[in-house]
Design an enzyme around this catalytic site. Structure first.
Site: not given
Ligand code: UFG
Length: 341
Positions: A126, A151, A155
């Site tokens: 990731s 998490y 990785k």
């Molecule tokens: N976000 C919101 N509201 C929500 C969910 C997410 O504003 O309800 C925002 C988060 O703060 C972030 C963006 O949307 O800025 C993306 O969030 P995600 O949870 O969709 O994804 P992440 O970037 O946190 O994590 C994902 C995967 C991980 C991976 C990661 C790498 O869940 O497995 O991408 O960036 F490692």
């Protein structure tokens, strides 16, 4: 003879799309999944898409005895290892559960590889391994910084384990794919992202809000150092991502790898903010998405996106689908899935 690929977590979101691409490319697939964040209907739906229902074993790969018994039963040529816990926020709250699950399962697989002379492995890594990068976009040689959550640390640790194992096991070929943010669904809308319970990732939360299942989207943080104050990510269509795994297997089997352990960024190279995603979703679907900007989520990285030159040039892989296609397919999936319920 067809090559047999073990896909761990093959009923999960990225795993199921990859199984479809593998079967379409002529591989035989065996899935191992404990359904901790997936459903068995996914495997039937893979059968509907490809005409072949893959063989399925349901057990926990962190269970060493069950893992050993499986490898005594099935002949496997290569492994694609998806099965893992994957939520940033949850991992901050339950670090031990994440370390145990993600590390034990990988160690058990590596032990079985040695015992059964399986030499090819693709690992789901990731972009989280880059932590909070100083320079963007990130390239594979960008220094790995301290992970922002357990998490991400799992990785990083697994990448180090793979590097060490490849150092002594010269016949091994291992490729770690560093995914950016996979979204969207298969064009058939028969498989897609199917989180158990309240979604923790952005797109399923958006589609469930648009479908009226959730009241409003919480946008985590509006005061980041980005053009509109919300986090930047590199969103990639899950079908493009799935195809990268077929390319990785192809590289291990048909090309001379420069080293027996290689790492590739798998993204589009284009950053989008949370507000960009909301606006694109509204444009594609014609729906108004209720949202509120709330405080930052612990463990979130402010911005990260990929330089994908290495995967483009060396694996001959490129992301082909754009943001509108990603969001339209996610919405199709949500609608079809809700009708089916
Ligand atoms: N976000 C919101 N509201 C929500 C969910 C997410 O504003 O309800 C925002 C988060 O703060 C972030 C963006 O949307 O800025 C993306 O969030 P995600 O949870 O969709 O994804 P992440 O970037 O946190 O994590 C994902 C995967 C991980 C991976 C990661 C790498 O869940 O497995 O991408 O960036 F490692």
């Amino acid at each position: 003879m067809k090559q047999v690929v073990l896909v761990t977590g093959g009923a999960g979101y990225i795993g199921s799309h990859t199984v479809v691409e593998l079967q379409n490319s002529g591989y035989d697939v065996v899935i191992v999944d404990n359904f901790s964040n997936s459903q068995s209907s996914v495997v039937e739906n893979i059968g509907k898409i490809t005409g072949i229902t893959p063989k399925l074993y349901s057990f926990d790969l962190a269970d060493e005895k069950a893992c050993t018994a499986f490898f005594h039963k099935e002949h496997i040529d290569a492994i694609i290892h998806f099965a893992a816990y994957k939520y940033v926020g949850e991992s901050v709250e339950q670090p031990l559960r994440y370390y145990k699950n993600n590390l034990y399962s990988t160690l058990n697989l590596l032990t079985a590889m040695k015992e059964h002379h399986i030499k090819q492995l693709v690992f789901s890594s990731s972009c989280t391994v880059y932590g909070t990068p100083d320079v963007l976009p990130v390239v594979e040689t960008t220094p790995v910084k301290p992970a922002t959550c357990p998490y991400g640390n799992t990785k990083q640790i697994i990448e180090e384990i793979l590097r060490d194992v490849c150092h002594t096991e010269h016949e091994y070929k291992v490729i770690a794919l560093r995914y950016f943010n996979p979204i969207g669904a298969h064009p058939s809308a028969l498989i897609g992202e199917l989180p158990n319970g309240v979604p923790q990732n952005l797109i399923p939360y958006i589609t469930q809000t648009a479908a009226g299942i959730r009241e409003y989207l919480q946008v985590f943080g509006g005061d980041y150092n980005t053009p509109d104050g919300t986090c930047l990510r590199d969103y990639i269509h899950v079908v493009d991502l799935a195809k990268a795994h077929v390319k990785a297997l192809h590289r291990m089997q048909n090309q001379n790898m420069e080293q027996n352990y290689e790492v590739f960024n798998i993204g589009t190279g284009k950053p989008s903010s949370v507000l960009d995603i909301i606006h694109a979703f509204e444009k594609v679907t014609g729906k108004v998405l209720p949202y509120k900007i709330v405080s930052r989520r612990v463990g979130d990285v402010e911005k990260v996106w990929a330089d994908t030159t290495k995967a483009n040039q060396i694996m001959g892989w490129k992301a082909l689908l754009n943001l509108e296609e990603m969001l339209a397919s996610a919405w199709n999936w949500e609608m079809k899935h809700n009708q089916a319920k």
